[in-house]
Motif scaffolding. Sequence first.
Motif, PDB file in Angstrom:
ATOM      1  N   VAL A 275      25.939 -35.101 -57.060  1.00  0.00           N
ATOM      2  CA  VAL A 275      24.717 -34.583 -57.737  1.00  0.00           C
ATOM      3  C   VAL A 275      24.046 -36.662 -56.428  1.00  0.00           C
ATOM      4  CG1 VAL A 275      22.159 -34.229 -58.008  1.00  0.00           C
ATOM      5  CG2 VAL A 275      24.392 -32.648 -58.897  1.00  0.00           C
ATOM      6  N   THR A 276      24.281 -37.034 -57.235  1.00  0.00           N
ATOM      7  CA  THR A 276      23.429 -38.546 -56.290  1.00  0.00           C
ATOM      8  C   THR A 276      24.036 -38.506 -54.946  1.00  0.00           C
ATOM      9  OG1 THR A 276      23.916 -38.885 -59.213  1.00  0.00           O
ATOM     10  CG2 THR A 276      23.755 -40.845 -57.751  1.00  0.00           C
ATOM     11  N   GLU A 277      25.458 -38.347 -54.913  1.00  0.00           N
ATOM     12  CA  GLU A 277      25.172 -38.297 -53.415  1.00  0.00           C
ATOM     13  C   GLU A 277      24.493 -37.956 -52.354  1.00  0.00           C
ATOM     14  OE1 GLU A 277      30.291 -38.557 -52.900  1.00  0.00           O
ATOM     15  OE2 GLU A 277      29.922 -39.706 -54.707  1.00  0.00           O
ATOM     16  N   VAL A 278      24.639 -36.559 -52.921  1.00  0.00           N
ATOM     17  CA  VAL A 278      24.079 -35.612 -52.247  1.00  0.00           C
ATOM     18  C   VAL A 278      22.769 -35.973 -51.765  1.00  0.00           C
ATOM     19  CG1 VAL A 278      23.475 -32.741 -52.025  1.00  0.00           C
ATOM     20  CG2 VAL A 278      25.946 -34.033 -52.821  1.00  0.00           C
ATOM     21  N   ARG A 279      21.750 -36.256 -53.101  1.00  0.00           N
ATOM     22  CA  ARG A 279      20.483 -36.687 -53.186  1.00  0.00           C
ATOM     23  C   ARG A 279      20.198 -37.976 -52.063  1.00  0.00           C
ATOM     24  NH1 ARG A 279      18.962 -37.587 -59.151  1.00  0.00           N
ATOM     25  NH2 ARG A 279      19.683 -39.591 -59.355  1.00  0.00           N
ATOM     26  N   GLU A 280      20.910 -38.604 -52.010  1.00  0.00           N
ATOM     27  CA  GLU A 280      20.700 -39.714 -51.499  1.00  0.00           C
ATOM     28  C   GLU A 280      21.240 -38.949 -49.780  1.00  0.00           C
ATOM     29  OE1 GLU A 280      23.975 -42.304 -52.885  1.00  0.00           O
ATOM     30  OE2 GLU A 280      22.703 -43.438 -54.836  1.00  0.00           O
ATOM     31  N   MET A 281      21.941 -39.059 -49.339  1.00  0.00           N
ATOM     32  CA  MET A 281      22.489 -38.210 -47.748  1.00  0.00           C
ATOM     33  C   MET A 281      21.280 -37.447 -47.081  1.00  0.00           C
ATOM     34  SD  MET A 281      26.439 -36.890 -48.071  1.00  0.00           S
ATOM     35  CE  MET A 281      26.286 -35.804 -49.254  1.00  0.00           C
ATOM     36  N   MET A 282      20.768 -37.076 -48.629  1.00  0.00           N
ATOM     37  CA  MET A 282      19.947 -35.468 -48.180  1.00  0.00           C
ATOM     38  C   MET A 282      18.195 -36.273 -47.932  1.00  0.00           C
ATOM     39  SD  MET A 282      19.654 -32.717 -50.547  1.00  0.00           S
ATOM     40  CE  MET A 282      19.306 -30.911 -49.503  1.00  0.00           C
ATOM     41  N   ASP A 283      17.689 -38.075 -48.864  1.00  0.00           N
ATOM     42  CA  ASP A 283      16.595 -38.274 -48.873  1.00  0.00           C
ATOM     43  C   ASP A 283      15.866 -37.575 -49.490  1.00  0.00           C
ATOM     44  OD1 ASP A 283      15.232 -40.921 -48.215  1.00  0.00           O
ATOM     45  OD2 ASP A 283      14.686 -40.232 -46.353  1.00  0.00           O
ATOM     46  N   GLY A 284      14.701 -37.618 -48.844  1.00  0.00           N
ATOM     47  CA  GLY A 284      13.684 -36.749 -49.357  1.00  0.00           C
ATOM     48  C   GLY A 284      12.991 -34.957 -49.725  1.00  0.00           C
ATOM     49  N   ALA A 285      14.787 -34.701 -48.857  1.00  0.00           N
ATOM     50  CA  ALA A 285      14.221 -33.068 -48.790  1.00  0.00           C
ATOM     51  C   ALA A 285      14.764 -33.286 -50.317  1.00  0.00           C
ATOM     52  CB  ALA A 285      15.452 -32.585 -47.874  1.00  0.00           C
ATOM     53  N   ALA A 286      15.813 -33.878 -50.979  1.00  0.00           N
ATOM     54  CA  ALA A 286      16.177 -33.607 -52.040  1.00  0.00           C
ATOM     55  C   ALA A 286      15.468 -33.229 -52.934  1.00  0.00           C
ATOM     56  CB  ALA A 286      17.201 -34.510 -52.748  1.00  0.00           C
TER      57      ALA A 286
END
Length: 728
Positions: A275-286
Motif C-alpha cells: 500500500v505504501t509503494e502504491v500510494r507513492e506511485m499514485m502521489d496525490g491521487a491516493a
Amino acid sequence: MENPSSDGTAPRRTLRRKASRKNYDENAMDELIEEHLGGSLKKKFRTKQQLEKETETEALIALSVGFPIDELLEEEIQAGVVRELGGKEQNDYIVVRNHIVARWRSNVRLWLLKDQIRETVSSDCEHLISAAYDFLSVNGYINFGVSPLFAPYIPEDGTEGSIIVVGAGLAGLAAARQLVSFGFKVLVLEARSRPGGRVYTHKMGGKDRFAAVELGGSVITGLHANPLGVLARQLSIPLHKVRDNCPLYNTDGGVVDKVADSNVEFGFNKLLDKVTEVREMMDGAASKISLGEVLETLRVLYGVAKAPEERKLFDWHLANLEYANAGCLSNLSAAYWDQDDPYEMGGDHCFLAGGNWRLINALAEGLPILYGKKVDSIKYGDGGVEVVSGGQIFQADMILCTVPLGVLKKRCIRFEPELPRRKQAAIERLGFGLLNKVAMLFPSVFWGDDLDTFGCLSDSSIDRGEFFLFYAYHTVSGGPALVALVAGEAAQRFECTEPSALLHRVLKKLKGIYGPKGVVVPDPIQTICTRWGSDPLSYGSYSHVRVGSSGLDYDILGESVSNRLFFAGEATTRQHPATMHGAYLSGLREAARILQVANVFNSNTKKPVQRYSGVNMDVLEDLFKRPDIAAGKLSFVFNSVTEDLKLIGLGRVCFDDPANHLQLYTIVSWEQAQKLQELGESKMEYLINGLGLKLMGANSVLDVGGSLISSIANARKGRSRTRVVTKQ
C-alpha cells in the motif's frame, strides 16, 4: 509475494503486541537513571571522564523522553532558547537541558527547583539554566502531573488571568492542572456527572465479587516518553504488561495453526507495505481512495488468503486494523491512515492496576469542576469569552474547548462568531469512528490465568469485527472480568442491537471456544454494553484520517482562534491521535500556548520590562528588510516559516507621510497576518477594530516585545531564506 523468512524474523508491522510475561515495574525503566543519578550530582566537581559519561547517559534519557541527541526541537528554536543556532552555545544548552530532564526523571514525585540545577551546573551557564528550565517547565517536560509533593509550589491565587476549560477528559484535566500551576484562575465545565470523558472505568459486581473494567480508553500504548507512565509513578500505581500470548481460536474452538497464522500475518503485513509503494506511485491521487479498496485489490492481485480458512484469518487482521483506527477500512485514507506511525510511543503496552480512574481522579482532585454543565454556546472576542450553559453564563479571559470531535461534527456548541471556514472544513474531513465493548463479570477465571488477550475468528467477513478480540482484566481489575471488543461495521450495528441479543452472541462465541475443551462457561454476574456512537457527549470513540483528509487537519483542529479560543483533545494532535497520552499531551500543549498569549496580553498592560540585551532599533529594522508576509503598507515577521497559524510574530505599518516617515508596530499571530493580507483597502480598519490590535512605536515594541524580537532574530540566523508571501 515472498514467503516468511526461515530465520524466524518477525514481520515489521505487528498489530498483536509482543511482550514478555511479567508485571511491568516502572522503576525498571529507571535503572539507567538510578545508576546515573544514584550518587552525587555535583557536576561541577566531576572529572572529565565522569562528565563525558554523565553527558552521554543524560542524552539517552532525554532521547527516551523525545528530545533529539544533538539538535533543538522546533519549539525550542521558536522560544529563542539560544542566541545563535548551531554553535557552542547551542551545544552547551543541549547538555544543560538533558541534565535537567534526567534530574527530574530520577524522581518525578519531587518538584525540581532551578536552584537545584545551579548546584550541579557551572555558574558560567546561568543563562542556559534559565532558558532550559523555563522552556521545560512551561511546555510540560518537567514538574507536571499529580504528585502530592507539588502542592507547596502551586500558586494559591490566580493572577495571570481567567480560563474556562470545557470538558474534564484527559486533555481538559491536564491543561487545567498546568494552568493552575502557572497562576491562572481556572474553571472546568463538564457535561457528565464524572471526570474522564471517554476514559471511563466502571466498577462491576457487588461487595462479594467486583471488578474495575475499562469501558472507554483502556491500554497505555507504549511507555517510552509516555506522560501517563509518569503519573502512574507519581501515584505508585503498578503497571501490568499486556503479555504476548494472544491465541486465535476458530469458531469450533480449535486453536489456529501457528504456521497458518504466521503465513497470513506475514502476507497481511506485506500488503500494507505494498500500500505504501502504491500510494507513492499514485502521489496525490491516493488521498481520494480508501485503504480497504487498495488492500482488497492487492490481496486479489497477489493471491493472498485465497483459501476459506486463510480468509478468516485475514479478516481477523482487518478487524484488528479497524480497531486500531476506530473506523471501517472503507473510510480510512489510503494515503494518510498511518501518518502518525513515526511518532508512536515505544515500549510496552500496559494495563493500569485498579483501572484508569485512579489517574483521572488524581488529575481532577482539587480542581474547580462543575459537573452537569453542558455548554450551549461559546462567544469570544477582544473583550474575552462568554459561555452559556443552560441558564447560566460564565465569563473569562480565554477558553479551552476539549470536547470530542464527534460533538464538533454535530455542531452541538454554537460558536459566536462562527469558527473559521478552514477549521470547519477540517472538522468535516476528519473521521471519527467507533469501538464498542461488552464487559462481563464472571464467577471465575475460566479462560486461564496466563492470558491477557485472545482472539476469535468469524465465519463471515461482514461480522469480522464482532467480538474478534477479548481483554482479560483479572490481573488488574480485582475480579474475573472479560471485555469483548466490537470494531468496524459490526460496531455500528452493535449500537442498535438489543443487549440481550449481544450477550447471547458473545456467550455463544465463548462457549464455542471453551466448550470443546470441557470448560463450562458460566453465566456472567453482570454485563454492560457500551453505546459510544449514540452517546450525545461523544458521538463516537476516537478519530482517524478519513478519505480526503490528512494529518494537517489535526493541526488545523488544534489551532487557536483570535488568541481567545483554544482547542485540545486527541483529535488535535497529529503525532498522537486516538490515544490517551495524545489527549493528555494536547492539554499540556495548549496550557503552554495560553501562557504565551497571556504574557503578550499582559505585556501590553503592564509597565515596560527591561529591554533584552542586544535588541535595538538596528535589529528591528533588519528584521523587516526580509518580511515573511508583505501586504501593501503592512509587513510581518515570524520566528518560523512553517505557517503555523498559532505562531506569534511582529507586524509593522508604514505610513507614507512625506513630512514624517512614521512606522508603528503590533504583536500579531500568523493567522491574523493572513487575514490582513487577504483584505483589500480596509486592512487598517480591520487591524484596529476587527482584531483589536494595538499599534505602538519602536521604543514601546522594543520594551514589551524584546524577547519576541530576540527569538525571531535568532531563528532567522539558523534557517535559509524562503520566499516572501506578498499581496498588494
